[in-house]
Structure formats: C-alpha cells, structure tokens
Write a protein that holds these residues in place. Structure first.
Motif, PDB file in Angstrom:
ATOM      1  N   ASN A 181       8.648   3.536  -4.366  1.00  0.00           N
ATOM      2  CA  ASN A 181       9.231   2.223  -5.218  1.00  0.00           C
ATOM      3  C   ASN A 181       8.097   1.004  -5.370  1.00  0.00           C
ATOM      4  O   ASN A 181       7.250   0.969  -4.893  1.00  0.00           O
ATOM      5  CB  ASN A 181      10.368   1.673  -4.265  1.00  0.00           C
ATOM      6  N   GLN A 182       8.468   0.380  -6.474  1.00  0.00           N
ATOM      7  CA  GLN A 182       7.940  -1.021  -6.699  1.00  0.00           C
ATOM      8  C   GLN A 182       8.160  -1.671  -5.312  1.00  0.00           C
ATOM      9  O   GLN A 182       9.171  -1.761  -4.739  1.00  0.00           O
ATOM     10  CB  GLN A 182       8.511  -1.855  -7.675  1.00  0.00           C
ATOM     11  N   ARG A 183       7.070  -2.391  -4.919  1.00  0.00           N
ATOM     12  CA  ARG A 183       7.077  -3.054  -3.617  1.00  0.00           C
ATOM     13  C   ARG A 183       7.517  -4.671  -3.874  1.00  0.00           C
ATOM     14  O   ARG A 183       7.341  -5.049  -4.874  1.00  0.00           O
ATOM     15  CB  ARG A 183       5.742  -2.840  -3.016  1.00  0.00           C
ATOM     16  N   GLU A 184       7.692  -5.148  -2.756  1.00  0.00           N
ATOM     17  CA  GLU A 184       8.013  -6.822  -2.637  1.00  0.00           C
ATOM     18  C   GLU A 184       9.063  -7.001  -3.270  1.00  0.00           C
ATOM     19  O   GLU A 184       9.966  -8.193  -2.802  1.00  0.00           O
ATOM     20  CB  GLU A 184       6.780  -7.413  -3.216  1.00  0.00           C
ATOM     21  N   GLN A 242      10.946   4.763  -8.057  1.00  0.00           N
ATOM     22  CA  GLN A 242      11.658   3.365  -8.793  1.00  0.00           C
ATOM     23  C   GLN A 242      10.501   2.253  -9.182  1.00  0.00           C
ATOM     24  O   GLN A 242      10.058   1.516  -8.215  1.00  0.00           O
ATOM     25  CB  GLN A 242      12.810   2.854  -8.104  1.00  0.00           C
ATOM     26  N   GLY A 243      10.063   2.125 -10.345  1.00  0.00           N
ATOM     27  CA  GLY A 243       8.894   1.598 -10.661  1.00  0.00           C
ATOM     28  C   GLY A 243       9.335   0.155 -11.390  1.00  0.00           C
ATOM     29  O   GLY A 243      10.453   0.125 -11.532  1.00  0.00           O
ATOM     30  N   THR A 244       8.407  -0.757 -11.529  1.00  0.00           N
ATOM     31  CA  THR A 244       8.879  -2.003 -12.400  1.00  0.00           C
ATOM     32  C   THR A 244       9.392  -1.947 -13.653  1.00  0.00           C
ATOM     33  O   THR A 244      10.242  -2.553 -13.956  1.00  0.00           O
ATOM     34  CB  THR A 244       7.590  -2.746 -12.404  1.00  0.00           C
ATOM     35  N   SER A 245       8.713  -0.942 -14.473  1.00  0.00           N
ATOM     36  CA  SER A 245       9.373  -0.971 -15.862  1.00  0.00           C
ATOM     37  C   SER A 245      10.352   0.348 -16.006  1.00  0.00           C
ATOM     38  O   SER A 245      11.189   0.446 -17.023  1.00  0.00           O
ATOM     39  CB  SER A 245       8.302  -0.671 -16.897  1.00  0.00           C
ATOM     40  N   ALA A 282       3.437 -16.143  -3.240  1.00  0.00           N
ATOM     41  CA  ALA A 282       4.808 -15.890  -3.997  1.00  0.00           C
ATOM     42  C   ALA A 282       5.011 -14.336  -4.172  1.00  0.00           C
ATOM     43  O   ALA A 282       6.282 -13.978  -4.438  1.00  0.00           O
ATOM     44  CB  ALA A 282       5.042 -16.857  -5.040  1.00  0.00           C
ATOM     45  N   TYR A 283       4.239 -13.686  -4.143  1.00  0.00           N
ATOM     46  CA  TYR A 283       4.058 -12.216  -4.480  1.00  0.00           C
ATOM     47  C   TYR A 283       5.017 -11.550  -3.156  1.00  0.00           C
ATOM     48  O   TYR A 283       5.796 -10.691  -3.707  1.00  0.00           O
ATOM     49  CB  TYR A 283       2.808 -11.572  -4.354  1.00  0.00           C
ATOM     50  N   PHE A 284       4.876 -11.753  -2.115  1.00  0.00           N
ATOM     51  CA  PHE A 284       5.773 -11.014  -1.335  1.00  0.00           C
ATOM     52  C   PHE A 284       6.905 -11.550  -0.904  1.00  0.00           C
ATOM     53  O   PHE A 284       7.387 -12.508  -1.326  1.00  0.00           O
ATOM     54  CB  PHE A 284       4.803 -11.187   0.172  1.00  0.00           C
ATOM     55  N   GLY A 316       6.072   2.770  -0.010  1.00  0.00           N
ATOM     56  CA  GLY A 316       5.977   1.699  -1.313  1.00  0.00           C
ATOM     57  C   GLY A 316       4.820   2.526  -2.274  1.00  0.00           C
ATOM     58  O   GLY A 316       4.067   3.364  -1.530  1.00  0.00           O
ATOM     59  N   ASP A 317       5.015   2.071  -3.636  1.00  0.00           N
ATOM     60  CA  ASP A 317       4.458   3.169  -4.565  1.00  0.00           C
ATOM     61  C   ASP A 317       2.774   3.157  -4.300  1.00  0.00           C
ATOM     62  O   ASP A 317       2.259   4.225  -4.642  1.00  0.00           O
ATOM     63  CB  ASP A 317       4.745   2.881  -5.936  1.00  0.00           C
ATOM     64  N   GLN A 318       2.178   2.192  -4.153  1.00  0.00           N
ATOM     65  CA  GLN A 318       0.796   2.207  -4.053  1.00  0.00           C
ATOM     66  C   GLN A 318       0.159   3.049  -2.606  1.00  0.00           C
ATOM     67  O   GLN A 318      -0.685   3.801  -2.697  1.00  0.00           O
ATOM     68  CB  GLN A 318      -0.046   1.018  -4.001  1.00  0.00           C
TER      69      GLN A 318
HETATM   70  O1  G3P Z   1       3.150  -4.405  -5.517  1.00  0.00           O
HETATM   71  C1  G3P Z   1       3.699  -3.946  -6.929  1.00  0.00           C
HETATM   72  C2  G3P Z   1       3.599  -2.658  -7.019  1.00  0.00           C
HETATM   73  O2  G3P Z   1       4.225  -1.745  -6.096  1.00  0.00           O
HETATM   74  C3  G3P Z   1       4.348  -2.296  -8.487  1.00  0.00           C
HETATM   75  O3  G3P Z   1       3.736  -1.202  -8.788  1.00  0.00           O
HETATM   76  O4  G3P Z   1       3.835   0.729 -10.540  1.00  0.00           O
HETATM   77  O5  G3P Z   1       5.871  -0.331 -10.453  1.00  0.00           O
HETATM   78  O6  G3P Z   1       4.098  -1.387 -11.429  1.00  0.00           O
HETATM   79  P1  G3P Z   1       4.510  -0.432 -10.308  1.00  0.00           P
END
Ligand code: G3P
Length: 498
Positions: A79-82, A9-12, A132-134, A241-243
């Motif tokens: 997943n996209q984290r945070e 589950q990513g950001t985009s 503010a990222y977290f 988390g994805d990274q």
């Molecule tokens: O820390 C943000 C990161 O997890 C987002 O990754 O690949 O969904 O852009 P991505």
C-alpha cells in the motif's frame, strides 16, 4: 499450480495481481482512485472508495485469471504508506477522508516539534526526520479538527490505521486491527528498535494508545478474509508498505543491496541488514519488510519528488509531446542534451538537498536548443537526481564501515525506458539491472504471503527466482561522469537561488 494474490493499493490507483509460484504475472486488474484537493497543499482520498476499488479489482482479477478463491493459496497486501485513516470501530465508517502522504497540512505542528528540539529524539527512535509526510502529525490534526473525534478516541471508540490496516479491517468484517512493521515505521510513532508503539512519542503528540493497531512482522498470518467476500476465507499472509515491498520483491535481502522505483517520483531504498544506520546526508532510516524469524531489518531511503512527473509536465505543461510514450523517441532524436540541464524542482528538492524553496530551472539554453534537447534533459534529470541520492547512500554506507552500492535494481513505469536506464548506469558507474517482472511492489507482497504459508521455504529460494531481463552496463568514463555530475550540481545551485 499455486497462485498468490497481491492487493496493491497505491496513491493513484488500486490494483490486484495474481502471480504463479515462479512469480510470473497471471492477470492484473486496476481501478483509478479519485484525488481530492480541498485546498492548496492538502490531498485526501475517500477510504470507502479505496476499499470498494480494491475489493472490485480483487474480484475482477480472479475472473480475468479464470480462478476461484479456492485456487488462491494466500493473499498479500501492499500500500501507499503514511496515508492516515481514522474510523469508528462500531460502524466501520471513517470519521474523515484519509489524509494522503503528500498532504502538507500538519507542517505547523512539525515546525513546533522542531522548535521544541525534538529532532534528535524522533530520529533516534523512529529513523525519520520531523515532517508532515508521516502519519503521526496527520492523526493529531484529525483528533484536533474533526468535531467529537478526540472525545470518541478517548472513549476507545475509534481506530487509526495506515491503508494496510484499513483494508484488513474491511477484509475481516471489522474483526482484526493490525499493521506490519514496515508500515508502522512510517508513522513517526513507532520505535523501530523495540518494534512497539512508543509511549513517549504517543504522549508527545497526545495520541491515545487505544487507537493503535497491533503490529506484526511483514510475513505472518495476519487474519483470514471474511468468508462472504470471495466465497471462502483467504489467509492474509503478507503485508508491507509499497517501497519496502518493492525492496523485498527485488530480492534485496542483504546490506548494500538497493532498488530504485521510477514512478511519478522515485523511491530509492538500500537494505542495511540488521544495522540501524543513521544518515549524515538527510536520508531516512526505515524498517524493511521482514519475516517472523528475522531480527529487526532496516533500510535507508531517499526520494526524488519529481521523477516521471517531469514527462507529464513535458506533455501537459510544455505541450512538447502528445503522449508520455513519445518522450524516448524525441530524446533520442538528438545525440545528447546539447549542454541543457533541467532541475525539475517544481515542489522544492528532497534528499540529499532538502531545499523547499528551490524551483524548476533550465540552464544552458542556446540558439541551437530544440525541444528535443529539453526532452532529453528532462529525462536525464530523473537519472541525475537518483544518482545524487545513491551517491549519498553510498557515502553513508562507507562511513558506517560498509561497501558502496555495487548494482542498482530498477522497477516502476519509467524503468522500461532504455535511454534513461543506460544514462543511469553511465552516471553511477555500476550496472543498472532490470528484472523480468517490474511489478515488484505487488510481487513483494505475494512473496511475503507465500513465505508465511509455506509456498516458499526461505528468502534464498526467492533470490534464486529473481530473474534479470536486462543489465545496463556503464559505458562512460568515470571522469566524464564526474564532469556531468559537477554540471548537475551547478544547475542545482542555480535552482536553489530562485
Ligand atoms: O511514501 C509514499 C509511497 O508509499 C507512495 O507510493 O507508489 O503509491 O505513489 P505510490
């Protein structure tokens, strides 16, 4: 045949991938995710759309692979984290849109924490800088700004989760509220030494402990999916988390092993083994994905804000190319960037520079400069920024008595660009290694699920299974590479004068 299903589950977008036992891709399904921008600096997602999209791709990928749920041995989630979700435990409804990791609305709260002298305490407990990222300050914003949220939280009616928790809650029909250490380590509320929510940090941000999920290692039995979703319950055996999942999928299990994911931005992580090694170069310390029998594992992390996004800018902003795929051909039509340097500091510069006021800059223009030189400089800027990060990481590793990074494993969309990968190796003076499977984020989640369910014996088996597709060897002399990095640093100084 044994199959593993990874939900990514990513950001985009939401993606689902089926892997076979050897880590080969059997099928992929993907669905775009709507980005919501309520005001400048704010970014939101609809949690119900995240869930619906993820479920749809999971069902679709099974159909594409010609498999039934009974063919799937276990399921992994990455997943996209945070990104922060707050929902009602009884109804399962979110109380607000998810606040996405890129969202800056909690900055005033972070500034207050910095002014109150909390930087050292937070770095020591969480490995993070106050930003503010977290998730922590995003959650506090929700409690302060969503009508009735704080009172409901205090009555124990609400649940907080990063996207992994949210998906598991939905996948289990609201029965299980959990997360894993790698996701928890991105909340600024988790003590990465004790692997527990930190009472002092919860109190500092005024967050009721009842909101928090139970935290597990990344490879363990998290739950079984609700029988109605796929026709039979599937064990959820891995979450990261994805990274950190990509670091695992790249088989970087030991101190000094590093990977870079070249996406819209770039995320560079170096495993530091069992050592919590604070950075002197503005990098973050984060929990690496880990199995139940491992002692706490850490990684150092830095990110490039504008990586592949610079190619989008060439396309949409400068209109220099029609499609992203054209960039390599255009850049290769000239032998070098002709002295042009681009610093794509569109949103400031992150580690190791940390300058929020820096702005995009192009230097070295002459009458002979063409759009091809600019395209080449744009592509090279991705490698320069990553090299500056990796060099900072190596300095930290050496200062802590370790060795500099010996090779860089690469993945992500832009890792297919041979020109970029060769230039990266030339700048770094170490091999840049591209594996056969560059979907390493999803692969990491599948591996974590496979490990906890007996598909794989141990991480040694996964290391053997990691296969190189191409190794880019450095061809530039170290003197020449040093000169290029010096020119880059000069261009960065100009970008920070803007
Ligand atoms: O820390 C943000 C990161 O997890 C987002 O990754 O690949 O969904 O852009 P991505």
């Amino acid at each position: 045949m044994t199959y593993l299903l990874a939900l990514d589950q990513g950001t985009s977008s939401s993606r689902s991938i089926v892997f076979d036992h050897e880590g080969r891709i059997v099928a992929i399904a993907q669905k775009e995710l709507t980005q919501i921008y309520p005001q400048p600096g704010w970014v939101e997602h609809d949690p119900m759309e995240i869930w619906a999209g993820q479920l749809a791709t999971a069902r679709e990928v099974l159909a594409k692979a010609g498999l039934e749920a009974s063919d799937i041995h276990a399921l992994g989630i990455t997943n996209q984290r945070e990104t922060t979700v707050l929902w009602n435990r009884r109804t399962g409804q979110p109380v607000h849109h998810a606040i996405v990791w890129q969202d800056r609305r909690a900055e005033p709260l972070c500034a207050r924490l910095r002014e109150d002298g909390m930087t050292g305490l937070i770095q020591q407990k969480t490995g993070l800088v106050i930003d503010a990222y977290f998730s922590g300050t995003k959650l506090r914003w929700l409690l302060d700004n969503v009508p009735g949220a704080r009172a409901a939280a205090e009555r124990g009616e609400l649940a907080f989760g990063t996207v992994d928790s949210w998906l598991i809650w939905q996948l289990t029909g609201g029965k299980v509220h959990v997360s894993d250490v790698s996701n928890a380590s991105r909340t600024m509320l988790f003590n990465v030494h004790t692997h527990a929510w930190d009472a002092e940090l919860l109190a500092l941000l005024d967050i009721p402990a009842s909101l928090m999920p139970e935290v597990k290692p990344s490879s363990t039995h998290f739950a079984d999916t609700d029988a109605g979703l796929f026709g039979r319950p599937l064990p959820i055996g891995g979450v990261a988390g994805d990274q950190q999942s990509a670091l695992f999928g790249q088989a970087c299990f030991e101190a000094g092993m590093a990977k870079n994911t070249y996406g819209t931005g770039c995320f560079l992580l170096m495993h530091t083994g069992g050592a919590f090694q604070p950075s002197h170069n503005g990098l973050l310390v984060t929990s690496a994905a880990q199995t139940a029998d491992m002692p706490p594992q850490y990684a150092m992390e830095g990110s490039v804000f504008v990586g592949g996004a610079v190619v989008q800018w060439l396309r949409d902003g400068l209109k220099a190319i029609q499609g992203s795929a054209q960039v390599q051909a255009l850049a290769e039509s000239v032998p070098d960037a002709g002295g042009v340097m681009m610093v794509p500091a569109f949103t400031g510069l992150g580690a190791p520079y940390w300058n929020a006021d820096a702005r995009g800059t192009i230097t070295g223009l002459t009458r002979g400069t063409t759009v091809a030189h600019i395209a080449r400089a744009a592509l090279e800027s991705i490698a320069y920024q990553s090299a500056a990060l990796l060099q900072a990481m190596s300095r930290d590793a050496v200062a802590a008595g370790g060795a500099p990074v010996a090779e860089l494993r690469v993945d992500g969309g832009a890792a297919v660009n041979d020109l970029l990968m060769q230039f990266q190796a030339d700048l770094l003076g170490i091999p840049v290694v591209r594996p056969e499977v560059i979907e390493t984020t999803a692969l990491g989640a599948a591996y974590l699920a496979g490990l906890s369910t007996g598909v794989y014996r141990d991480v040694g088996e996964l290391s053997k299974q990691w296969r190189v597709e191409r190794r880019f060897m450095p061809t530039l002399s170290r003197d020449k590479a040093g000169e290029k990095m010096a020119q880059w640093e000069l261009a960065v100084r100009r970008a920070t004068l803007a």
